[in-house]
Write a protein that holds these residues in place. Structure first.
Motif, mmCIF file in Angstrom:
data_model
loop_
_atom_site.group_PDB
_atom_site.id
_atom_site.type_symbol
_atom_site.label_atom_id
_atom_site.label_comp_id
_atom_site.label_asym_id
_atom_site.label_seq_id
_atom_site.Cartn_x
_atom_site.Cartn_y
_atom_site.Cartn_z
ATOM 1 N N LEU A 1 -8.389 6.460 -11.158
ATOM 2 C CA LEU A 1 -6.938 6.563 -11.055
ATOM 3 C C LEU A 1 -6.446 7.786 -11.810
ATOM 4 O O LEU A 1 -7.002 8.148 -12.850
ATOM 5 N N GLU B 1 -0.540 6.774 -11.650
ATOM 6 C CA GLU B 1 -0.785 5.718 -10.668
ATOM 7 C C GLU B 1 -0.940 4.388 -11.415
ATOM 8 O O GLU B 1 -1.952 4.147 -12.073
ATOM 9 N N LEU C 1 -1.503 3.475 -2.012
ATOM 10 C CA LEU C 1 -0.789 4.197 -3.055
ATOM 11 C C LEU C 1 0.653 4.334 -2.595
ATOM 12 O O LEU C 1 0.953 5.061 -1.653
ATOM 13 N N ASP D 1 4.332 5.601 -2.928
ATOM 14 C CA ASP D 1 5.095 6.665 -3.578
ATOM 15 C C ASP D 1 6.485 6.160 -3.948
ATOM 16 O O ASP D 1 7.298 5.876 -3.059
ATOM 17 N N PHE E 1 -10.125 4.437 -3.844
ATOM 18 C CA PHE E 1 -9.971 4.680 -5.270
ATOM 19 C C PHE E 1 -10.939 3.860 -6.104
ATOM 20 O O PHE E 1 -10.956 4.008 -7.331
ATOM 21 N N LYS F 1 -1.352 -2.969 -4.808
ATOM 22 C CA LYS F 1 -0.611 -1.713 -4.732
ATOM 23 C C LYS F 1 -0.739 -0.947 -6.044
ATOM 24 O O LYS F 1 -0.711 -1.538 -7.126
ATOM 25 N N PHE F 2 -0.853 0.364 -5.908
ATOM 26 C CA PHE F 2 -0.715 1.249 -7.053
ATOM 27 C C PHE F 2 0.562 2.056 -6.867
ATOM 28 O O PHE F 2 0.803 2.610 -5.790
ATOM 29 N N HIS G 1 2.885 5.128 -7.453
ATOM 30 C CA HIS G 1 2.716 6.550 -7.742
ATOM 31 C C HIS G 1 4.051 7.125 -8.215
ATOM 32 O O HIS G 1 5.020 7.156 -7.457
#
Length: 348
Positions: A100, A104, A132, A134, A151, A185-186, A188
């Motif tokens: 990561l 993130e 990812l 945004d 990832f 979810k990550f 960003h």
């Protein structure tokens, strides 16, 4: 902070190792480490000559090991190999490697998701793919993407073959199983700082010219224009409260973002101007920025390596011609994408 041997958790589940490259990430690093320390067993930071408080922040987190990335020049390949090598040397198997960036942040509801349990049970050699998201303009709004990114990797010691720039972060062996974890979810934070994004894009464009990874100026202009204007690249939606609530209830600030006038990316570009001359980059899409004002600021702050002489700008007609060509090509590409989507929708 020197690397140190790491103890094994008592449970049989795989150890989660987060590997992260850092260079001057003070603006987001405390948030990243606060969240990541709550789900990772170990966090390995490869620091590349940070001149801010990044290392001091890392020292506050007992799960963090900082290793030096001694490379002077940019190389995703070198830093990625360093991080994977350190993860394998310091953390016993079984382990899951999550690669990561510091901006993130894992969504707070991920740990209770079915996907998280599926990830922990995945077989060695599995590539882990995540969305990812945004954050877009404000933490209350986001851009969603259908494409999931690799990832993570359930590590089996497979070789890693990264590129110099825009590379895969983890091993992606041919024929490996890809586990697509749609409910993890990550978040960003990149797009919440548009001035920083613009600075990074200018730096990338100059960097690819220097590295010769994208030698054609028009291609560089088109590639990085999408970083600044990626409307249409996904679906704009409201952010669910549960992405933030769990972390905020634990006292983590998930919403504030620091804006600056100039960023370290800008000073790196000035150093390239000093080394190669600004004329080498006249065809790049970097000249809507006041480099002379930035140079004067850098000189006043005693930032090393920036030019002593005034930055030479491209002639106005040359700059105008390149902007026109970029506009035409971007318009053509958007039209092609629109037609492709319509054809795909009609076929379905």
């Amino acid at each position: 902070m020197a690397a140190r041997p790491m103890s094994s958790p008592s449970s049989e589940r795989p150890r989660i190792v987060v590997v992260t490259p850092v260079r001057n990430e003070e603006w987001i690093l405390d948030r990243f480490l606060s969240v990541t320390s709550r789900f990772a067993d170990h966090i390995i930071i490869a620091d590349q000559h940070s001149s801010d408080n990044s290392r001091c922040i890392c020292e506050r987190y007992p799960k963090v090991t900082v290793v030096d990335n001694p490379t002077e020049e940019f190389s995703e390949r070198n830093r990625s190999l360093l991080l994977i090598e350190q993860a394998r040397a310091l953390v016993p198997s079984p382990r899951i490697i999550l690669a990561l960036d510091a901006d993130e942040i894992l969504a707070a509801n991920a740990l209770e998701s079915r996907g998280w349990q599926t990830m922990l049970k995945a077989a060695p050699g599995t590539i882990l793919c995540f969305e990812l998201v945004d954050l877009y303009g404000t933490p209350e709004r986001c851009m969603r993407h259908d494409q999931l990114r690799p990832f993570g990797y359930v590590d089996d010691g497979a070789p890693h073959a990264p590129r110099t720039i825009h590379s895969n972060r983890v091993p992606v062996p041919d024929n490996a199983v890809r586990l697509r974890l749609h409910d993890i979810k990550f978040l960003h934070y990149n797009a919440l700082r548009p001035s920083a994004v613009a600075a990074k894009v200018r730096w990338y464009s100059v960097l690819e010219k220097v590295l010769d990874t994208c030698p054609f100026a028009l291609k560089r202009r088109l590639r990085y224009a999408t970083y600044l204007d990626f409307t249409g690249a996904g679906r704009v939606e409201a952010c669910p409260a549960e992405w933030f609530a769990g972390w905020e209830q634990q006292g983590i600030d998930m919403r504030s973002v620091v804006q600056l006038k100039y960023y370290w990316y800008d000073f790196e570009v000035l150093r390239y101007f000093e080394k190669y001359g600004s004329r080498r980059f006249w065809l790049d899409d970097i000249w809507q920025f006041d480099w002379e004002a930035c140079r004067l600021y850098a000189r006043a702050q005693n930032i090393p390596g920036v030019p002593e002489a005034r930055v030479a700008k491209p002639p106005g007609l040359l700059n105008l011609a390149m902007r026109f060509l970029s506009f035409v090509h971007r318009h053509q590409r958007r039209l092609r994408h629109r037609l492709t989507r319509r054809a795909s929708a009609a076929f379905q």
